[in-house]
Design a protein around this motif. Structure first.
Motif, PDB file in Angstrom:
ATOM      1  N   MET A   1       0.835  -1.210   0.000  1.00 47.80           N
ATOM      2  CA  MET A   1       0.000   0.000   0.000  1.00 47.80           C
ATOM      3  C   MET A   1       0.864   1.252   0.000  1.00 47.80           C
ATOM      4  SD  MET A   1      -3.297  -0.998   2.428  1.00 47.80           S
ATOM      5  CE  MET A   1      -2.628  -0.082   3.744  1.00 47.80           C
ATOM      6  N   LEU A   2       1.901   1.268   0.823  1.00 47.77           N
ATOM      7  CA  LEU A   2       2.782   2.431   0.888  1.00 47.77           C
ATOM      8  C   LEU A   2       3.510   2.669  -0.434  1.00 47.77           C
ATOM      9  CD1 LEU A   2       4.295   1.951   4.451  1.00 47.77           C
ATOM     10  CD2 LEU A   2       2.648   3.695   3.743  1.00 47.77           C
ATOM     11  N   ASN A   3       3.760   1.586  -1.168  1.00 50.87           N
ATOM     12  CA  ASN A   3       4.431   1.686  -2.466  1.00 50.87           C
ATOM     13  C   ASN A   3       3.458   1.910  -3.615  1.00 50.87           C
ATOM     14  OD1 ASN A   3       7.016   1.378  -1.444  1.00 50.87           O
ATOM     15  ND2 ASN A   3       6.955  -0.845  -1.599  1.00 50.87           N
ATOM     16  N   GLY A   4       2.163   2.000  -3.314  1.00 49.18           N
ATOM     17  CA  GLY A   4       1.160   2.217  -4.344  1.00 49.18           C
ATOM     18  C   GLY A   4       0.914   1.004  -5.224  1.00 49.18           C
ATOM     19  N   GLU A   5       1.253  -0.168  -4.728  1.00 43.00           N
ATOM     20  CA  GLU A   5       1.072  -1.405  -5.488  1.00 43.00           C
ATOM     21  C   GLU A   5      -0.316  -1.980  -5.238  1.00 43.00           C
ATOM     22  OE1 GLU A   5       4.250  -3.767  -3.943  1.00 43.00           O
ATOM     23  OE2 GLU A   5       5.797  -2.617  -4.984  1.00 43.00           O
ATOM     24  N   THR A   6      -0.768  -2.791  -6.169  1.00 44.32           N
ATOM     25  CA  THR A   6      -2.051  -3.465  -6.034  1.00 44.32           C
ATOM     26  C   THR A   6      -1.935  -4.547  -4.962  1.00 44.32           C
ATOM     27  OG1 THR A   6      -2.435  -3.118  -8.376  1.00 44.32           O
ATOM     28  CG2 THR A   6      -3.818  -4.764  -7.281  1.00 44.32           C
ATOM     29  N   LEU A   7      -2.956  -4.626  -4.118  1.00 46.47           N
ATOM     30  CA  LEU A   7      -2.977  -5.660  -3.077  1.00 46.47           C
ATOM     31  C   LEU A   7      -3.481  -6.973  -3.654  1.00 46.47           C
ATOM     32  CD1 LEU A   7      -4.442  -3.660  -0.079  1.00 46.47           C
ATOM     33  CD2 LEU A   7      -2.070  -4.315  -0.469  1.00 46.47           C
ATOM     34  N   PRO A   8      -2.949  -8.086  -3.178  1.00 48.37           N
ATOM     35  CA  PRO A   8      -3.446  -9.388  -3.625  1.00 48.37           C
ATOM     36  C   PRO A   8      -4.889  -9.607  -3.172  1.00 48.37           C
ATOM     37  CG  PRO A   8      -1.403  -9.612  -2.367  1.00 48.37           C
ATOM     38  CD  PRO A   8      -1.842  -8.195  -2.255  1.00 48.37           C
ATOM     39  N   ARG A   9      -5.587 -10.496  -3.863  1.00 51.08           N
ATOM     40  CA  ARG A   9      -6.955 -10.854  -3.483  1.00 51.08           C
ATOM     41  C   ARG A   9      -6.939 -11.535  -2.112  1.00 51.08           C
ATOM     42  NH1 ARG A   9      -6.179 -14.129  -7.370  1.00 51.08           N
ATOM     43  NH2 ARG A   9      -7.264 -15.818  -6.332  1.00 51.08           N
ATOM     44  N   ALA A  10      -8.036 -11.424  -1.393  1.00 57.68           N
ATOM     45  CA  ALA A  10      -8.165 -12.043  -0.070  1.00 57.68           C
ATOM     46  C   ALA A  10      -7.968 -13.553  -0.153  1.00 57.68           C
ATOM     47  CB  ALA A  10      -9.515 -11.706   0.538  1.00 57.68           C
ATOM     48  N   GLU A  11      -8.455 -14.172  -1.228  1.00 54.95           N
ATOM     49  CA  GLU A  11      -8.304 -15.624  -1.393  1.00 54.95           C
ATOM     50  C   GLU A  11      -6.832 -16.010  -1.453  1.00 54.95           C
ATOM     51  OE1 GLU A  11     -10.136 -13.852  -3.866  1.00 54.95           O
ATOM     52  OE2 GLU A  11     -11.980 -14.057  -2.719  1.00 54.95           O
ATOM     53  N   PHE A  12      -6.037 -15.192  -2.165  1.00 57.41           N
ATOM     54  CA  PHE A  12      -4.606 -15.465  -2.261  1.00 57.41           C
ATOM     55  C   PHE A  12      -3.960 -15.405  -0.884  1.00 57.41           C
ATOM     56  CE2 PHE A  12      -0.306 -13.763  -2.256  1.00 57.41           C
ATOM     57  CZ  PHE A  12       0.369 -14.747  -2.975  1.00 57.41           C
ATOM     58  N   LEU A  13      -4.341 -14.415  -0.087  1.00 57.19           N
ATOM     59  CA  LEU A  13      -3.744 -14.256   1.235  1.00 57.19           C
ATOM     60  C   LEU A  13      -4.052 -15.446   2.132  1.00 57.19           C
ATOM     61  CD1 LEU A  13      -4.429 -10.451   1.759  1.00 57.19           C
ATOM     62  CD2 LEU A  13      -2.321 -11.546   0.966  1.00 57.19           C
ATOM     63  N   SER A  14      -5.291 -15.925   2.092  1.00 54.32           N
ATOM     64  CA  SER A  14      -5.659 -17.113   2.882  1.00 54.32           C
ATOM     65  C   SER A  14      -4.900 -18.341   2.399  1.00 54.32           C
ATOM     66  CB  SER A  14      -7.156 -17.369   2.793  1.00 54.32           C
ATOM     67  OG  SER A  14      -7.864 -16.338   3.410  1.00 54.32           O
ATOM     68  N   GLU A  15      -4.800 -18.487   1.087  1.00 54.49           N
ATOM     69  CA  GLU A  15      -4.057 -19.614   0.514  1.00 54.49           C
ATOM     70  C   GLU A  15      -2.584 -19.548   0.901  1.00 54.49           C
ATOM     71  OE1 GLU A  15      -4.731 -19.516  -3.706  1.00 54.49           O
ATOM     72  OE2 GLU A  15      -6.903 -19.761  -3.445  1.00 54.49           O
ATOM     73  N   TYR A  16      -2.046 -18.340   0.918  1.00 55.65           N
ATOM     74  CA  TYR A  16      -0.639 -18.155   1.291  1.00 55.65           C
ATOM     75  C   TYR A  16      -0.392 -18.656   2.717  1.00 55.65           C
ATOM     76  CZ  TYR A  16       3.620 -15.821   2.830  1.00 55.65           C
ATOM     77  OH  TYR A  16       4.848 -15.556   3.363  1.00 55.65           O
ATOM     78  N   VAL A  17      -1.252 -18.268   3.638  1.00 48.93           N
ATOM     79  CA  VAL A  17      -1.100 -18.694   5.039  1.00 48.93           C
ATOM     80  C   VAL A  17      -1.149 -20.217   5.125  1.00 48.93           C
ATOM     81  CG1 VAL A  17      -2.175 -18.649   7.325  1.00 48.93           C
ATOM     82  CG2 VAL A  17      -1.950 -16.523   6.009  1.00 48.93           C
ATOM     83  N   GLU A  18      -2.102 -20.829   4.440  1.00 45.44           N
ATOM     84  CA  GLU A  18      -2.220 -22.292   4.451  1.00 45.44           C
ATOM     85  C   GLU A  18      -0.984 -22.956   3.847  1.00 45.44           C
ATOM     86  OE1 GLU A  18      -4.508 -24.153   5.974  1.00 45.44           O
ATOM     87  OE2 GLU A  18      -5.360 -22.280   6.707  1.00 45.44           O
ATOM     88  N   GLN A  19      -0.457 -22.401   2.758  1.00 42.51           N
ATOM     89  CA  GLN A  19       0.734 -22.961   2.119  1.00 42.51           C
ATOM     90  C   GLN A  19       1.939 -22.882   3.046  1.00 42.51           C
ATOM     91  OE1 GLN A  19       1.171 -20.825  -1.543  1.00 42.51           O
ATOM     92  NE2 GLN A  19      -0.388 -22.010  -2.595  1.00 42.51           N
ATOM     93  N   VAL A  20       2.098 -21.763   3.746  1.00 43.03           N
ATOM     94  CA  VAL A  20       3.214 -21.625   4.680  1.00 43.03           C
ATOM     95  C   VAL A  20       3.094 -22.653   5.789  1.00 43.03           C
ATOM     96  CG1 VAL A  20       4.251 -20.097   6.422  1.00 43.03           C
ATOM     97  CG2 VAL A  20       3.658 -19.190   4.169  1.00 43.03           C
ATOM     98  N   MET A  21       1.892 -22.820   6.322  1.00 46.19           N
ATOM     99  CA  MET A  21       1.696 -23.796   7.404  1.00 46.19           C
ATOM    100  C   MET A  21       2.024 -25.209   6.922  1.00 46.19           C
ATOM    101  SD  MET A  21      -1.671 -22.304   9.331  1.00 46.19           S
ATOM    102  CE  MET A  21      -1.897 -23.815  10.229  1.00 46.19           C
ATOM    103  N   ARG A  22       1.543 -25.570   5.745  1.00 44.14           N
ATOM    104  CA  ARG A  22       1.843 -26.907   5.206  1.00 44.14           C
ATOM    105  C   ARG A  22       3.341 -27.085   4.985  1.00 44.14           C
ATOM    106  NH1 ARG A  22      -2.795 -26.022   2.209  1.00 44.14           N
ATOM    107  NH2 ARG A  22      -1.595 -25.457   0.376  1.00 44.14           N
TER     108      ARG A  22
END
Length: 109
Positions: free
Chosen positions: A83-104
């Motif tokens: 956000m501070l860099n003015g970049e587009t934020l990832p979709r909420a689904e991607f963020l949830s998937e990311y957390v699950e992938q890290v845990m796995r």
């Protein structure tokens, strides 16, 4: 943000100084506590103790909970920087998937 980091020596006080919404501050503080647990407490008593009886299910559950908190902290920090860099934020689904992938990645054999 640099001024805040310079004024406050601990991550916890820096998080408080950011004056973020309460739910985000809670997630960042949870991530901070999880980081401390992984870095300082998780391996106590395990070093060099190959014969130690470890409840693998409980240990995996504890690690999973800590990694969950760390991954969500990573999401918040990465999103804030984007956000501070003015970049587009990832979709909420991607963020949830990311957390699950890290845990796995961390807890699966």
């Amino acid at each position: 943000m640099t001024e805040i980091a310079d004024k406050h020596r601990t991550l916890s006080s820096s998080i408080s100084a950011l004056k973020l919404p309460k739910d985000i501050s809670v997630l960042l503080n949870d991530a901070n506590h999880a980081r401390n647990a992984v870095a300082h407490d998780l391996a106590k008593g395990l070093t060099g103790s190959l014969d130690i009886k470890l409840d693998e299910v409980s240990f995996t559950q504890e690690v999973s909970e800590l990694i969950f908190d760390l991954a969500y902290g990573d999401v918040i920090i990465s999103s804030t920087i984007s956000m501070l860099n003015g970049e587009t934020l990832p979709r909420a689904e991607f963020l949830s998937e990311y957390v699950e992938q890290v845990m796995r990645w961390v807890v699966e054999k």
